[in-house]
Design a protein around this motif. Structure first.
Motif, PDB file in Angstrom:
ATOM      1  N   THR A 165      -3.324   0.085  -8.082  1.00  0.00           N
ATOM      2  CA  THR A 165      -3.156   1.503  -7.748  1.00  0.00           C
ATOM      3  C   THR A 165      -2.824   2.310  -8.996  1.00  0.00           C
ATOM      4  OG1 THR A 165      -2.445   0.921  -5.516  1.00  0.00           O
ATOM      5  CG2 THR A 165      -1.900   3.139  -6.280  1.00  0.00           C
ATOM      6  N   LEU A 166      -1.852   1.842  -9.777  1.00  0.00           N
ATOM      7  CA  LEU A 166      -1.468   2.594 -10.978  1.00  0.00           C
ATOM      8  C   LEU A 166      -2.587   2.584 -12.024  1.00  0.00           C
ATOM      9  CD1 LEU A 166       1.239   2.719  -9.570  1.00  0.00           C
ATOM     10  CD2 LEU A 166       2.356   2.274 -11.749  1.00  0.00           C
ATOM     11  N   ALA A 167      -3.412   1.509 -12.016  1.00  0.00           N
ATOM     12  CA  ALA A 167      -4.534   1.435 -12.966  1.00  0.00           C
ATOM     13  C   ALA A 167      -5.727   2.269 -12.512  1.00  0.00           C
ATOM     14  CB  ALA A 167      -4.958  -0.022 -13.154  1.00  0.00           C
ATOM     15  N   GLY A 168      -5.640   2.848 -11.297  1.00  0.00           N
ATOM     16  CA  GLY A 168      -6.787   3.589 -10.756  1.00  0.00           C
ATOM     17  C   GLY A 168      -7.921   2.667 -10.344  1.00  0.00           C
ATOM     18  N   LYS A 169      -7.590   1.415 -10.051  1.00  0.00           N
ATOM     19  CA  LYS A 169      -8.612   0.429  -9.709  1.00  0.00           C
ATOM     20  C   LYS A 169      -8.551   0.017  -8.235  1.00  0.00           C
ATOM     21  CE  LYS A 169      -8.740  -1.763 -14.319  1.00  0.00           C
ATOM     22  NZ  LYS A 169     -10.155  -1.561 -14.625  1.00  0.00           N
ATOM     23  N   ALA A 170      -7.657   0.613  -7.461  1.00  0.00           N
ATOM     24  CA  ALA A 170      -7.505   0.208  -6.060  1.00  0.00           C
ATOM     25  C   ALA A 170      -8.622   0.798  -5.208  1.00  0.00           C
ATOM     26  CB  ALA A 170      -6.148   0.645  -5.522  1.00  0.00           C
ATOM     27  N   ASN A 171      -8.965   0.066  -4.191  1.00  0.00           N
ATOM     28  CA  ASN A 171      -9.941   0.537  -3.209  1.00  0.00           C
ATOM     29  C   ASN A 171      -9.328   1.715  -2.454  1.00  0.00           C
ATOM     30  OD1 ASN A 171     -11.397   0.934  -0.832  1.00  0.00           O
ATOM     31  ND2 ASN A 171     -11.945  -1.229  -0.670  1.00  0.00           N
ATOM     32  N   PRO A 172      -9.891   2.915  -2.587  1.00  0.00           N
ATOM     33  CA  PRO A 172      -9.237   4.073  -1.967  1.00  0.00           C
ATOM     34  C   PRO A 172      -9.274   4.043  -0.446  1.00  0.00           C
ATOM     35  CG  PRO A 172     -11.335   4.708  -2.966  1.00  0.00           C
ATOM     36  CD  PRO A 172     -11.124   3.272  -3.313  1.00  0.00           C
ATOM     37  N   SER A 173     -10.202   3.306   0.146  1.00  0.00           N
ATOM     38  CA  SER A 173     -10.262   3.341   1.612  1.00  0.00           C
ATOM     39  C   SER A 173      -9.285   2.354   2.257  1.00  0.00           C
ATOM     40  CB  SER A 173     -11.693   3.124   2.121  1.00  0.00           C
ATOM     41  OG  SER A 173     -12.108   1.807   1.869  1.00  0.00           O
ATOM     42  N   THR A 174      -9.026   1.224   1.617  1.00  0.00           N
ATOM     43  CA  THR A 174      -8.072   0.265   2.197  1.00  0.00           C
ATOM     44  C   THR A 174      -6.676   0.429   1.607  1.00  0.00           C
ATOM     45  OG1 THR A 174      -8.617  -1.338   0.469  1.00  0.00           O
ATOM     46  CG2 THR A 174      -9.819  -1.544   2.542  1.00  0.00           C
ATOM     47  N   GLY A 175      -6.594   0.868   0.351  1.00  0.00           N
ATOM     48  CA  GLY A 175      -5.298   0.921  -0.336  1.00  0.00           C
ATOM     49  C   GLY A 175      -4.991  -0.376  -1.063  1.00  0.00           C
ATOM     50  N   TRP A 176      -5.581  -1.489  -0.621  1.00  0.00           N
ATOM     51  CA  TRP A 176      -5.414  -2.774  -1.319  1.00  0.00           C
ATOM     52  C   TRP A 176      -6.789  -3.230  -1.798  1.00  0.00           C
ATOM     53  CZ3 TRP A 176      -8.368  -6.513   0.962  1.00  0.00           C
ATOM     54  CH2 TRP A 176      -8.698  -6.310   2.316  1.00  0.00           C
ATOM     55  N   LEU A 226       4.902  14.770  -3.495  1.00  0.00           N
ATOM     56  CA  LEU A 226       6.086  14.073  -3.004  1.00  0.00           C
ATOM     57  C   LEU A 226       6.931  13.584  -4.179  1.00  0.00           C
ATOM     58  CD1 LEU A 226       7.613  13.162  -0.470  1.00  0.00           C
ATOM     59  CD2 LEU A 226       6.215  11.075  -0.446  1.00  0.00           C
ATOM     60  N   ALA A 227       6.271  13.061  -5.213  1.00  0.00           N
ATOM     61  CA  ALA A 227       7.006  12.605  -6.402  1.00  0.00           C
ATOM     62  C   ALA A 227       7.772  13.766  -7.035  1.00  0.00           C
ATOM     63  CB  ALA A 227       6.044  11.988  -7.407  1.00  0.00           C
ATOM     64  N   ASN A 228       7.114  14.938  -7.113  1.00  0.00           N
ATOM     65  CA  ASN A 228       7.792  16.096  -7.691  1.00  0.00           C
ATOM     66  C   ASN A 228       9.001  16.520  -6.867  1.00  0.00           C
ATOM     67  OD1 ASN A 228       6.705  17.011 -10.191  1.00  0.00           O
ATOM     68  ND2 ASN A 228       4.769  17.431  -9.128  1.00  0.00           N
ATOM     69  N   GLU A 229       8.879  16.454  -5.547  1.00  0.00           N
ATOM     70  CA  GLU A 229      10.035  16.810  -4.708  1.00  0.00           C
ATOM     71  C   GLU A 229      11.192  15.854  -4.980  1.00  0.00           C
ATOM     72  OE1 GLU A 229       9.306  18.293  -0.626  1.00  0.00           O
ATOM     73  OE2 GLU A 229       7.222  17.695  -0.988  1.00  0.00           O
ATOM     74  N   ILE A 230      10.844  14.558  -5.103  1.00  0.00           N
ATOM     75  CA  ILE A 230      11.877  13.554  -5.369  1.00  0.00           C
ATOM     76  C   ILE A 230      12.529  13.803  -6.732  1.00  0.00           C
ATOM     77  CG2 ILE A 230      12.189  11.091  -5.911  1.00  0.00           C
ATOM     78  CD1 ILE A 230      10.090  10.575  -3.648  1.00  0.00           C
ATOM     79  N   VAL A 266       5.915  13.490   4.335  1.00  0.00           N
ATOM     80  CA  VAL A 266       5.971  12.228   3.577  1.00  0.00           C
ATOM     81  C   VAL A 266       4.648  11.461   3.637  1.00  0.00           C
ATOM     82  CG1 VAL A 266       8.468  11.995   3.819  1.00  0.00           C
ATOM     83  CG2 VAL A 266       6.956  10.922   5.524  1.00  0.00           C
ATOM     84  N   ILE A 267       3.667  12.025   4.324  1.00  0.00           N
ATOM     85  CA  ILE A 267       2.366  11.350   4.409  1.00  0.00           C
ATOM     86  C   ILE A 267       1.558  11.649   3.142  1.00  0.00           C
ATOM     87  CG2 ILE A 267       0.221  11.133   5.732  1.00  0.00           C
ATOM     88  CD1 ILE A 267       1.750  11.946   8.217  1.00  0.00           C
ATOM     89  N   MET A 268       1.085  10.583   2.496  1.00  0.00           N
ATOM     90  CA  MET A 268       0.291  10.771   1.263  1.00  0.00           C
ATOM     91  C   MET A 268      -1.157  10.419   1.551  1.00  0.00           C
ATOM     92  SD  MET A 268       3.074   9.105  -1.402  1.00  0.00           S
ATOM     93  CE  MET A 268       3.667   7.927  -0.170  1.00  0.00           C
ATOM     94  N   LYS A 269      -1.941  11.459   1.895  1.00  0.00           N
ATOM     95  CA  LYS A 269      -3.352  11.242   2.240  1.00  0.00           C
ATOM     96  C   LYS A 269      -4.220  11.131   0.984  1.00  0.00           C
ATOM     97  CE  LYS A 269      -3.533  15.003   4.585  1.00  0.00           C
ATOM     98  NZ  LYS A 269      -2.052  15.276   4.450  1.00  0.00           N
ATOM     99  N   ASP A 270      -3.778  11.799  -0.078  1.00  0.00           N
ATOM    100  CA  ASP A 270      -4.582  11.811  -1.302  1.00  0.00           C
ATOM    101  C   ASP A 270      -3.657  11.855  -2.520  1.00  0.00           C
ATOM    102  OD1 ASP A 270      -3.650  14.407  -1.265  1.00  0.00           O
ATOM    103  OD2 ASP A 270      -5.523  15.228  -0.472  1.00  0.00           O
ATOM    104  N   VAL A 313       0.794  -1.239   0.000  1.00  0.00           N
ATOM    105  CA  VAL A 313       0.000   0.000   0.000  1.00  0.00           C
ATOM    106  C   VAL A 313       0.825   1.289   0.000  1.00  0.00           C
ATOM    107  CG1 VAL A 313      -1.767   1.286   1.245  1.00  0.00           C
ATOM    108  CG2 VAL A 313      -1.940  -1.212   1.056  1.00  0.00           C
ATOM    109  N   GLY A 314       1.743   1.446   0.977  1.00  0.00           N
ATOM    110  CA  GLY A 314       2.517   2.686   1.074  1.00  0.00           C
ATOM    111  C   GLY A 314       3.397   2.882  -0.141  1.00  0.00           C
ATOM    112  N   GLY A 315       4.053   1.799  -0.532  1.00  0.00           N
ATOM    113  CA  GLY A 315       4.925   1.855  -1.701  1.00  0.00           C
ATOM    114  C   GLY A 315       4.150   2.183  -2.962  1.00  0.00           C
ATOM    115  N   ALA A 316       2.978   1.586  -3.090  1.00  0.00           N
ATOM    116  CA  ALA A 316       2.164   1.800  -4.292  1.00  0.00           C
ATOM    117  C   ALA A 316       1.766   3.264  -4.418  1.00  0.00           C
ATOM    118  CB  ALA A 316       0.923   0.909  -4.252  1.00  0.00           C
TER     119      ALA A 316
END
Lengths: 313, 313
Positions: free
Chosen positions: B55-66, B298-302, B287-291, B10-13
């Protein structure tokens, strides 16, 4: 009164359900064809067994006769979108059955053990037995499409190929499932449900010891053909392609060496004379089961015929 | 700018998704942990790979992350009612993925081939690679529950058992999946996503050749611990049980032999001094990604950090 019924899928399941609703709990054993069983997406699928179980459990889809009522097809739509094999319409509820059955088989349980456990979970008080715990595969030999696995012929090719013969792979080595021979031997009568003679009833009769156990019994059969047509499925087409005029009489002839009573539709009254000459009692009644009261009525007529015979012994 | 990201679930995704949304099409390769993969009900299940793909397909459950958005659990409720194993919550949509994947593996396709085909079906324009096509199983050695398969520890026992160590069964013989080493070698930078260091990133680093390929590269990592806590999962608990004070600093220490830049939360600013002493640049940011906007920020900072470094070369 103990009854052993032989059944295939939808038509057979309807009469089995009529008998189930009419007989005292525990008096019915249904012996089900497993020649249509196959492995699909790694899942062991037993179409006839599932149709009989779902029907007796009151869980069958009333419009198709097979599959589950209130079924959804979410997994199947994902399978399609990933270009997986979607020609066999697996519903989500049905998938649960196949997943658990396949897992139990992997763990070493037999199909009859698993079916007993499923029937307990579904609250079915009849005994439903696969004809065998061994793998038997109905192969359809066709004129222009070679030899096909039954589900390929039936579902994928919609029964279009012309049939030249059948083969029940593995049946020579297969043992009847535990309880099959005992249920036949201890039954007061045997009922061949209105299932396809070629691919539903023939495989059961071909399992080692089944025909021999049935021969001395009082055997009734209900015609699956009415006016030369099957209500469902390819039975009439198969009779034609194999060189028989499709008719109730042609069905009775398949069973003439052991059949005592044959129930046929008023439309087929003309077939009675020929059938009588084989020493089989013809009984004309409405054999079409449109609804559950029809199933119960037909079952009651069959049980009355058996009672008359038992009373007359 | 070519990026190779290492990720667990989840976090990595989430960060992988941020990079995916920010980089030009084709510039991102995500190398995903497969140590959590297991076989359940005969199905090959790859939780981290699926989480990254969904996650990348936009098909992940947004409330669980998985799992999948709009998921249903019809098959699972049947599995439960048949007393099948229901501790792993298989959704109907998710089942479609597992059924097709397992079928393709049975037919001889590799996990990376299947993943590529799935990504094409799902319209994902990044390269998502399993760390290996060979079977690697993360085993969790525990104080009072013996050695557990990861999903047993994680899902069935809710990470309760006290961890004493890990083992990646099969990793000695496993080859990196085709493209893994090439993606690392050709990348302008390597990003270790905020995934569990012990059971998500460590298995990837342990695959033959991966650590060696990463060592000379410009490597950035995002802390999965904030104020000594993981946002999700057992990372902090594992650090404690293995004798480490759970902290951003403790995470950076796992990677100190090859890490160049470590991104950590303002709450962990005090850890910067120690990290700097190992020659690692600390970068303090949220580093918290709420949305999804958080992921992109965060990706842009990296990517800015990488650009500064590339510009300075």
């Amino acid at each position: 009164m103990k009854i052993a019924a032989l059944a295939g899928g939808v038509g057979g399941a309807k009469l089995a359900d009529g008998l189930y609703r009419t007989l005292p709990a525990g008096d019915l054993t249904v012996i089900v064809n497993t020649g249509d069983d196959f492995t699909h997406l790694g899942l062991k699928i037993c179409p006839d067994l599932d149709t009989v179980c779902y029907t007796l459990a009151g869980k069958a889809n009333p419009s198709t006769g097979w599959g589950r009522s209130g079924e959804t097809y979410t997994a199947l739509s994902e399978i399609s979108s990933l270009e997986g094999p979607d020609w066999f319409r697996l519903g989500d509820r049905d998938l649960g059955t196949h997943l658990v059955r396949t897992q139990r088989m992997r763990e070493g349980s037999s199909l009859s053990q698993i079916t007993r456990a499923f029937c307990a979970s579904w609250g079915i008080h009849a005994t439903i037995l696969p004809m065998s715990d061994d793998i038997i595969a109905t192969i359809v030999h066709t004129r222009n499409h070679g030899s096909l696995n039954f589900q390929e012929y039936f579902v994928k090719l919609h029964c279009q190929p012309e049939v030249v013969g059948f083969q029940f792979d593995g049946i020579g080595m297969a043992k009847p499932a535990p309880g099959v021979i005992e249920a036949i031997e201890s039954a007061d009568a045997i009922v061949l449900c209105p299932s396809n003679p070629w691919v539903s009833i023939a495989p059961i009769l071909t399992v080692k010891g089944v025909r021999e156990a049935i021969r001395p019994k009082f055997v009734l059969s209900v015609s699956p053909l009415i006016g030369g047509q099957a209500l469902k499925g390819p039975a009439a087409k198969m009779f034609s392609e194999l060189g028989w005029q499709p008719s109730a009489q042609a069905v009775a002839e398949q069973y003439r060496d052991f059949l005592n009573v044959f129930l046929l539709d008023p439309a087929d009254r003309a077939d009675c004379d020929a059938i009588r000459q084989w020493g089989i009692i013809s009984y004309v009644t409405d054999v079409i089961m449109k609804d559950i009261p029809d199933r119960i009525r037909l079952a009651n007529e069959i049980l009355d015929l058996i009672n008359q015979r038992l009373g007359g012994m």
